[in-house]
Design a protein around this motif. Structure first.
Motif, PDB file in Angstrom:
ATOM      1  N   TRP A 112     -40.522  57.395  47.108  1.00 28.67           N
ATOM      2  CA  TRP A 112     -40.290  58.816  46.893  1.00 28.67           C
ATOM      3  C   TRP A 112     -38.871  59.067  46.363  1.00 28.67           C
ATOM      4  O   TRP A 112     -38.654  59.941  45.514  1.00 28.67           O
ATOM      5  CB  TRP A 112     -40.503  59.600  48.189  1.00 28.67           C
ATOM      6  N   LYS A 116     -38.159  61.079  42.950  1.00 27.66           N
ATOM      7  CA  LYS A 116     -37.403  62.331  42.959  1.00 27.66           C
ATOM      8  C   LYS A 116     -36.142  62.234  42.097  1.00 27.66           C
ATOM      9  O   LYS A 116     -35.728  63.235  41.490  1.00 27.66           O
ATOM     10  CB  LYS A 116     -37.057  62.706  44.398  1.00 27.66           C
ATOM     11  N   GLY A 119     -37.404  62.777  38.778  1.00 30.54           N
ATOM     12  CA  GLY A 119     -37.777  64.174  38.669  1.00 30.54           C
ATOM     13  C   GLY A 119     -36.568  65.064  38.407  1.00 30.54           C
ATOM     14  O   GLY A 119     -36.620  65.996  37.590  1.00 30.54           O
ATOM     15  N   ALA A 120     -35.466  64.805  39.094  1.00 28.25           N
ATOM     16  CA  ALA A 120     -34.256  65.600  38.900  1.00 28.25           C
ATOM     17  C   ALA A 120     -33.734  65.467  37.481  1.00 28.25           C
ATOM     18  O   ALA A 120     -33.348  66.463  36.840  1.00 28.25           O
ATOM     19  CB  ALA A 120     -33.182  65.152  39.902  1.00 28.25           C
ATOM     20  N   VAL A 133     -44.361  65.952  41.351  1.00 28.04           N
ATOM     21  CA  VAL A 133     -43.980  64.528  41.377  1.00 28.04           C
ATOM     22  C   VAL A 133     -45.080  63.760  42.099  1.00 28.04           C
ATOM     23  O   VAL A 133     -45.495  64.147  43.202  1.00 28.04           O
ATOM     24  CB  VAL A 133     -42.627  64.314  42.079  1.00 28.04           C
ATOM     25  N   GLU A 150     -46.655  65.903  45.148  1.00 24.17           N
ATOM     26  CA  GLU A 150     -45.983  66.989  45.850  1.00 24.17           C
ATOM     27  C   GLU A 150     -45.217  67.819  44.817  1.00 24.17           C
ATOM     28  O   GLU A 150     -44.662  67.269  43.857  1.00 24.17           O
ATOM     29  CB  GLU A 150     -45.022  66.433  46.905  1.00 24.17           C
ATOM     30  N   PHE A 152     -42.082  70.222  43.702  1.00 22.44           N
ATOM     31  CA  PHE A 152     -40.674  70.426  44.059  1.00 22.44           C
ATOM     32  C   PHE A 152     -40.062  71.454  43.123  1.00 22.44           C
ATOM     33  O   PHE A 152     -40.401  71.523  41.929  1.00 22.44           O
ATOM     34  CB  PHE A 152     -39.878  69.122  43.916  1.00 22.44           C
ATOM     35  N   GLU A 156     -34.197  71.726  44.411  1.00 23.65           N
ATOM     36  CA  GLU A 156     -34.394  70.743  45.472  1.00 23.65           C
ATOM     37  C   GLU A 156     -34.146  69.326  44.954  1.00 23.65           C
ATOM     38  O   GLU A 156     -33.480  68.510  45.596  1.00 23.65           O
ATOM     39  CB  GLU A 156     -35.829  70.825  46.011  1.00 23.65           C
ATOM     40  N   LEU A 157     -34.719  69.025  43.795  1.00 22.10           N
ATOM     41  CA  LEU A 157     -34.542  67.707  43.204  1.00 22.10           C
ATOM     42  C   LEU A 157     -33.083  67.469  42.823  1.00 22.10           C
ATOM     43  O   LEU A 157     -32.555  66.360  42.994  1.00 22.10           O
ATOM     44  CB  LEU A 157     -35.452  67.564  41.979  1.00 22.10           C
ATOM     45  N   PHE A 160     -31.103  66.626  45.885  1.00 20.40           N
ATOM     46  CA  PHE A 160     -31.409  65.241  46.264  1.00 20.40           C
ATOM     47  C   PHE A 160     -30.646  64.270  45.364  1.00 20.40           C
ATOM     48  O   PHE A 160     -30.029  63.298  45.832  1.00 20.40           O
ATOM     49  CB  PHE A 160     -32.921  65.004  46.148  1.00 20.40           C
TER      50      PHE A 160
END
Length: 770
Positions: A112, A116, A119-120, A133, A150, A152, A156-157, A160
């Protein structure tokens, strides 16, 4: 929602890291847990990723999407496995085998984290406000997918991403400072001793190879100072930023210690060079009866939580030997083997066995590729690599392992192992001769093997709980099946039967397997006192034709070594009984002429025992000791301790064994050697099949199978006699074949050969052969 600045508008970063590396550092928590193994091979992983991408072949889907991001000077880079722009879903694909439900939570947390981070960076790149993601788990055995997705928000990403970059950035800045200080110190480093001309020649050639990203075969006789002469220029190459790391690979433990000693002499303590010795798991494991997970082994419990402190402590010490790592591991309560695996990521020089770089699943090779390092690889005593690599790329399955595995197997595996055993014995019992080579491994056996592997792979997450022989069969079968897929003219498939039925994939030419290793390595320097002829190594190891060649002159003079040919004694198998009495007479005569420590080399333990028996009979006043089979390290040390500077004794050893190379007995510790064999490999059906195959491939079957490997052992053994420029000694080459022209031309050029006349005949000028 506001978004982070684009990459184009951000200052270039001074530190760079791959997503996978960053997450392994920041996101691994909890126990060390190897129960969800064996993981798919690299090839299975690639195939799985391709399969997943092929199922999403719409024009909206982009596979292998490059992404990057910067935070506080840290440049993060990587490739997301896939992105569907229509559904705005980013995929992170993970291949596995076994029951997915049993995958440890900290493995999933790492997956994960990687997803992530990608994803960011994607949200940054495409100014997205939210993103789905997905972790796509692909079972390599069933080809089924399990998708865990999930949603996001971009912020949030981003949070992280920044958190993990900040965590890694502290470490990255300290690492950058270390490398910069190290490089400055290595640039200013000077050789601590006087460079001998031959050693300087070796060092300059090694440096040029590292600077030019070339490979080098360097034949350098005993006394040149090969360890110092190769490590020093590689250290300078790190300082000049021509390479990033040095891997020093050895065939034996003694070679590792020589490298550690050389580095201690070369690098002053204030340099803080990080030197790591890596060792096999079975040699450092403190709980050998425990499985590698927190419920079984206390050193696996919370391993990743305790790792940061242990890592920092070890790296501050600089030189991390097996003993040092063991002490740090005890202090912090972590596994010493897996601590050393982690320390390899941050070390400047790594010392270990050949298999860590050249084996099928070589840890250092995989690490170098993952990190994108430019590595300078030093291969010590490289004449050993051919035989070692052959073993790395060979595999076998035998009747005894099958039988024991079936007896120990859990109920769920008994039938699968039984069916494999039935096919194994059907093929073996059909063979009419004790040994036979086949054109290919039988397809029916490979099919049975595949079926068995699929059934046991489905239980892979429980593999660590299986009894010893069940595990052994599984790993033997995995290795065999993998090599069967690569089967070609570089290998043989043979069956030995009926005494102990064994199916063997026997590698003859490791070059096709090693070629990629050389192609993906910045610089490999293979050095030894015996690398003649050059073409032999190019052919069998798969080195590129552009590999440079260096033949360093010996630092010794012919007057230092008296080399006597003894052609009137034959050591051929059929003549051995007749050879013992005249050989012992020769040994005793030399010993009484110049008492001291001598080594007597012969071709077998039985031959040695008969020589020792005759010595006891005719010369009981001369102490002698005999190498025995399977000597422990303590027994080997005791054997070598007998070579005291003031000693007067005979030591008898097998040529090519533990005492034929890699031992250093300078001065009066050893003053002579009797070599009563050409060292040719045993003449048997396997050797003859190798000869035939090498004849087909290179038109040099006899030389490649027998002559060159044999004479390597002879020259290595003779190299034990004089170790410094002040030593003097004698070598007797006992066999009529040493007088043959094709044999003599393979002996060191600086040797001055003298032919010892038979008893009763006076020496003449013609007895000097070179």
């Amino acid at each position: 929602m506001s978004t982070a600045p684009s990459i184009a508008n951000t200052a270039s970063a001074s530190m760079s890291v791959a997503v996978r590396v960053l997450c392994q550092f920041t996101a691994k928590r909890g126990d060390l847990d190897l129960r969800f193994t064996p993981a798919p091979s690299a090839r299975e992983g690639v195939a799985g990723h391709i399969m997943v991408a092929s199922r999403r072949s719409s024009r909206d889907y982009q596979a292998e999407m490059p992404l990057e991001g910067i935070h506080d000077g840290l440049h993060v880079r990587g490739r997301a496995d896939g992105y569907d722009s229509k559904t705005r879903r980013l995929d992170e694909c993970k291949t596995y085998r076994g029951d997915l439900a049993r995958m440890p939570d900290n493995h999933r947390a790492l997956h994960w984290a990687q997803a992530k981070m990608y994803g960011a960076m994607l949200c940054r790149k495409q100014q997205l406000r939210e993103l789905r993601v997905a972790l796509v788990y692909f079972d390599v055995d069933t080809e089924d997918e399990t998708v865990v997705a999930e949603d996001f928000r971009a912020d949030e990403l981003e949070a992280f991403f920044e958190e993990h970059c900040a965590s890694y950035g502290v470490w990255a800045r300290s690492e950058l400072a270390h490398r910069q200080a190290r490089d400055r110190a290595l640039l200013a480093l000077s050789f601590p001793y006087d460079f001998y001309p031959t050693q300087r020649q070796l060092a300059e050639t090694v440096y040029r190879a590292a600077a030019m990203n070339e490979h080098l075969l360097a034949q350098a006789p005993t006394g040149v100072g090969k360890t110092m002469g190769t490590l020093f220029p590689m250290l300078k190459a790190i300082g000049a930023r021509k390479i990033d790391r040095i891997f020093y690979l050895t065939a034996k433990t003694t070679g590792r210690q020589l490298a550690l000693d050389a580095l201690q002499a070369l690098a002053p303590p204030d340099l803080k060079l990080r030197v790591l010795e890596i060792t096999a798991r079975e040699k450092v494991c403190r709980y050998p009866d425990s499985a590698c997970h927190g419920d079984s082994c206390p050193l696996a419990k919370k391993f990743y939580d305790r790792l940061p402190a242990a890592r920092t402590t070890a790296l501050q010490l600089g030189t991390m030997t097996q003993k040092v790592i063991g002490s740090v591991a005890i202090e912090h309560g972590v596994c010493p083997y897996f601590l050393s695996q982690e320390l390899a990521r941050w070390s400047d020089v790594i010392i270990g066995d050949y298999n860590y770089y050249f084996d099928q699943s070589a840890f250092l090779y995989g690490l170098a590729q993952e990190q994108g390092w430019r590595v300078g690889v030093l291969v010590d005593e490289a004449h050993n690599l051919i035989e070692r690599a052959r073993r790395m790329y060979s595999a076998s399955i035998d009747a005894e392992t099958l039988q024991r595995a079936k007896k120990e197997a859990p109920t769920s595996l008994v039938r699968a192992i039984g069916r494999l055993g039935t096919e194994f014995h059907r093929i073996a019992n059909a063979q009419q001769t004790p040994y036979q080579v086949y054109e290919n491994p039988p397809k029916s056996f490979l099919k049975a093997l595949d079926t068995y592997l699929s059934q046991q792979s489905a239980l892979a997450d429980q593999a660590a709980l299986f009894p010893e022989h069940v595990q052994k069969l599984f790993f033997d079968a995995l290795g065999f099946y993998g090599l069967a897929e690569e089967f070609a003219e570089h290998s043989l498939f043979d069956i030995t039967h009926p005494e102990h039925a064994t199916f063997t994939l026997r590698n003859i030419v490791p070059g096709p397997f090693l070629k990629l290793r050389f192609a993906n390595t910045s610089c490999v320097v293979l050095f030894s006192a015996t690398l003649t002829p050059r073409q032999f190594y190019l052919d069998l190891l798969g080195l590129p034709d552009t590999t440079r060649w260096l033949d360093v002159e010996s630092p010794f003079t012919p007057d230092q070594l008296d080399v006597q040919l003894v052609p009137h004694i034959s050591t051929r198998y059929q003549h051995r009984s007749d050879s013992i009495a005249p050989m012992v007479e020769l040994i005793v005569r030399q010993f009484e002429r110049r008492p001291g420590n001598y080594l007597v080399f012969a071709s077998s333990f039985d031959y040695l025992a008969r020589i020792a028996e005759e010595l006891d009979r005719v010369a009981p006043h001369i102490p002698n000791r005999l190498q025995s089979r399977n000597m422990s390290e303590a027994e080997r040390k005791q054997f070598l301790d007998g070579f005291a500077p003031e000693g007067r004794s005979l030591a008898l050893a097998v040529l090519g064994g533990a005492f034929g190379e890699g031992i250093d007995l300078p001065g009066e510790r050893m003053i002579g050697a009797f070599i009563a064999t050409l060292g040719l490999p045993q003449l048997n059906e396997v050797s003859e099949q190798m000869r035939q195959r090498l004849d087909e491939l290179f038109d040099a079957g006899y030389a490649y199978t027998y002559l060159y490997p044999g004479l390597q052992k002879v020259i290595q053994a003779a190299g034990r006699v004089i170790r410094t420029r002040h030593d003097r000694g004698v070598v007797y080459l006992i066999d009529d074949r040493f007088g043959q022209r094709e044999v003599r031309k393979l002996l060191p050029k600086w040797w001055r050969l003298q032919k010892l006349p038979a008893p009763g005949r006076k020496a003449t000028s013609s007895d000097r052969t070179s």
